[in-house]
Write a protein that holds these residues in place. Sequence first.
Motif, PDB file in Angstrom:
ATOM      1  N   VAL A  83       0.870  -1.187   0.000  1.00 50.86           N
ATOM      2  CA  VAL A  83       0.000   0.000   0.000  1.00 50.86           C
ATOM      3  C   VAL A  83       0.900   1.228   0.000  1.00 50.86           C
ATOM      4  CG1 VAL A  83      -2.008  -0.983   1.187  1.00 50.86           C
ATOM      5  CG2 VAL A  83      -0.151   0.017   2.544  1.00 50.86           C
ATOM      6  N   THR A  84       0.331   2.364  -0.340  1.00 53.98           N
ATOM      7  CA  THR A  84       1.113   3.596  -0.317  1.00 53.98           C
ATOM      8  C   THR A  84       1.251   4.120   1.114  1.00 53.98           C
ATOM      9  OG1 THR A  84       1.190   5.884  -1.074  1.00 53.98           O
ATOM     10  CG2 THR A  84      -0.996   4.946  -0.815  1.00 53.98           C
ATOM     11  N   GLN A  85       2.457   4.574   1.448  1.00 53.22           N
ATOM     12  CA  GLN A  85       2.639   5.293   2.719  1.00 53.22           C
ATOM     13  C   GLN A  85       2.766   6.794   2.460  1.00 53.22           C
ATOM     14  OE1 GLN A  85       2.293   4.124   5.695  1.00 53.22           O
ATOM     15  NE2 GLN A  85       2.489   1.923   5.469  1.00 53.22           N
ATOM     16  N   LYS A  86       3.235   7.127   1.245  1.00 55.22           N
ATOM     17  CA  LYS A  86       3.424   8.535   0.912  1.00 55.22           C
ATOM     18  C   LYS A  86       3.490   8.670  -0.604  1.00 55.22           C
ATOM     19  CE  LYS A  86       6.766  12.186   2.056  1.00 55.22           C
ATOM     20  NZ  LYS A  86       7.972  12.423   2.887  1.00 55.22           N
ATOM     21  N   PHE A  87       2.880   9.729  -1.126  1.00 53.65           N
ATOM     22  CA  PHE A  87       2.832   9.959  -2.574  1.00 53.65           C
ATOM     23  C   PHE A  87       3.258  11.402  -2.840  1.00 53.65           C
ATOM     24  CE2 PHE A  87       0.075  11.627  -6.104  1.00 53.65           C
ATOM     25  CZ  PHE A  87       0.572  10.857  -7.137  1.00 53.65           C
ATOM     26  N   TYR A  88       3.911  11.616  -3.961  1.00 56.30           N
ATOM     27  CA  TYR A  88       4.275  12.999  -4.303  1.00 56.30           C
ATOM     28  C   TYR A  88       4.229  13.159  -5.809  1.00 56.30           C
ATOM     29  CZ  TYR A  88       8.703  10.503  -4.851  1.00 56.30           C
ATOM     30  OH  TYR A  88       9.660   9.593  -5.207  1.00 56.30           O
ATOM     31  N   ARG A  89       4.007  14.375  -6.249  1.00 52.72           N
ATOM     32  CA  ARG A  89       4.153  14.643  -7.682  1.00 52.72           C
ATOM     33  C   ARG A  89       4.617  16.074  -7.906  1.00 52.72           C
ATOM     34  NH1 ARG A  89      -1.817  15.348 -10.189  1.00 52.72           N
ATOM     35  NH2 ARG A  89      -2.866  15.848  -8.254  1.00 52.72           N
ATOM     36  N   VAL A  90       5.505  16.186  -8.861  1.00 51.62           N
ATOM     37  CA  VAL A  90       6.020  17.487  -9.301  1.00 51.62           C
ATOM     38  C   VAL A  90       5.728  17.542 -10.799  1.00 51.62           C
ATOM     39  CG1 VAL A  90       8.024  19.005  -9.424  1.00 51.62           C
ATOM     40  CG2 VAL A  90       7.848  17.333  -7.565  1.00 51.62           C
ATOM     41  N   ILE A  91       4.786  18.402 -11.160  1.00 51.87           N
ATOM     42  CA  ILE A  91       4.237  18.425 -12.506  1.00 51.87           C
ATOM     43  C   ILE A  91       4.582  19.739 -13.199  1.00 51.87           C
ATOM     44  CG2 ILE A  91       2.060  18.366 -13.840  1.00 51.87           C
ATOM     45  CD1 ILE A  91       2.517  15.759 -12.411  1.00 51.87           C
ATOM     46  N   GLU A  92       5.055  19.615 -14.436  1.00 58.55           N
ATOM     47  CA  GLU A  92       5.327  20.782 -15.274  1.00 58.55           C
ATOM     48  C   GLU A  92       4.740  20.459 -16.643  1.00 58.55           C
ATOM     49  OE1 GLU A  92       9.343  22.541 -16.515  1.00 58.55           O
ATOM     50  OE2 GLU A  92       9.634  21.995 -14.412  1.00 58.55           O
ATOM     51  N   GLU A  93       3.619  21.065 -16.979  1.00 58.78           N
ATOM     52  CA  GLU A  93       2.987  20.814 -18.281  1.00 58.78           C
ATOM     53  C   GLU A  93       2.623  22.156 -18.898  1.00 58.78           C
ATOM     54  OE1 GLU A  93      -0.224  18.160 -17.317  1.00 58.78           O
ATOM     55  OE2 GLU A  93       1.135  16.528 -16.744  1.00 58.78           O
ATOM     56  N   GLY A  94       3.409  22.577 -19.905  1.00 60.46           N
ATOM     57  CA  GLY A  94       3.224  23.920 -20.450  1.00 60.46           C
ATOM     58  C   GLY A  94       3.440  24.937 -19.339  1.00 60.46           C
ATOM     59  N   LYS A  95       2.458  25.796 -19.087  1.00 62.80           N
ATOM     60  CA  LYS A  95       2.579  26.795 -18.013  1.00 62.80           C
ATOM     61  C   LYS A  95       2.080  26.254 -16.669  1.00 62.80           C
ATOM     62  CE  LYS A  95       2.869  31.231 -20.295  1.00 62.80           C
ATOM     63  NZ  LYS A  95       3.223  30.709 -21.634  1.00 62.80           N
ATOM     64  N   TYR A  96       1.428  25.076 -16.695  1.00 66.47           N
ATOM     65  CA  TYR A  96       0.841  24.508 -15.483  1.00 66.47           C
ATOM     66  C   TYR A  96       1.919  23.897 -14.580  1.00 66.47           C
ATOM     67  CZ  TYR A  96      -1.967  21.390 -12.543  1.00 66.47           C
ATOM     68  OH  TYR A  96      -2.538  20.733 -11.474  1.00 66.47           O
ATOM     69  N   ARG A  97       1.801  24.173 -13.275  1.00 65.60           N
ATOM     70  CA  ARG A  97       2.720  23.612 -12.285  1.00 65.60           C
ATOM     71  C   ARG A  97       1.932  23.013 -11.131  1.00 65.60           C
ATOM     72  NH1 ARG A  97       5.285  24.710 -15.881  1.00 65.60           N
ATOM     73  NH2 ARG A  97       7.237  25.835 -16.149  1.00 65.60           N
TER      74      ARG A  97
END
Length: 246
Positions: A83-97
């Motif tokens: 199972v997940t204990q911790k999740f993260y995401r760093v997203i860069e899509e065009g101008k979206y962050r």
Amino acid sequence: DHERQHRTVKNSCFVRGEVIEYKAHYGFVHAAEGRMVISDEIYNVNNRPCFKIDVYGKSIGMFDLFLRIRDNWGTYLDTGAIVTQKFYRVIEEGKYRKNEIVEFDHSAQEAKVKTFDNKKQKWRPIETFDVPANVQDLVSGYYYIRTLQFDKLKEGDIIEVDAFFDDEVYDFKIRFVGRENVKTKLGLIKSIVLSPIMPENSLFDGENSVKVWISDDRNKVPLKIKAEMFVGAVEIDITKYEKGLD
């Protein structure tokens, strides 16, 4: 007692150091590359040993000029309970962050979400959400599915996975379609075919519009994804597989 809260899932499919690489194409256009990497290290999160798994995606070629994508999604996946204990995401899509960290407390059945405010350049206050037992994030859920006993399933059977994403709990339903040989860059491979049941929406063409091929062997390697969308078909194909440390 925390230990009693955790199930035990047998996993002989993936180990530390596994690396899988993919290429995505849209029609004839090579659009993106992806890598799924399990760290060589085991991490301790919430007093549980965890795999650290990173999924990287980036746009390439002409597509990169049109929409620049640099994404990293990651999970700390409990090695015993899967199972997940911790999740993260760093997203860069065009101008979206987007920069987000989600911590899971399985004994309290809560997810604590922290997002970064780009305008103010600081973390926003933590928001807490209720989650079901053995909840997954989108990365951990993918690895959990690999550990399932597919030989016990009949064609048409439905697999259900609860996942927390974007501040909501989703009850994902995945249909076991059957078995077939699939052509890949690594050769013709016997595979299990799954189809996530897609909700009615304007992006996908019907509820069976997405198919996933996973190798029908001990390692259950995700080989290919095909999505029939209203704008055309998107295909993601394996280009490289490294088993990791045994």
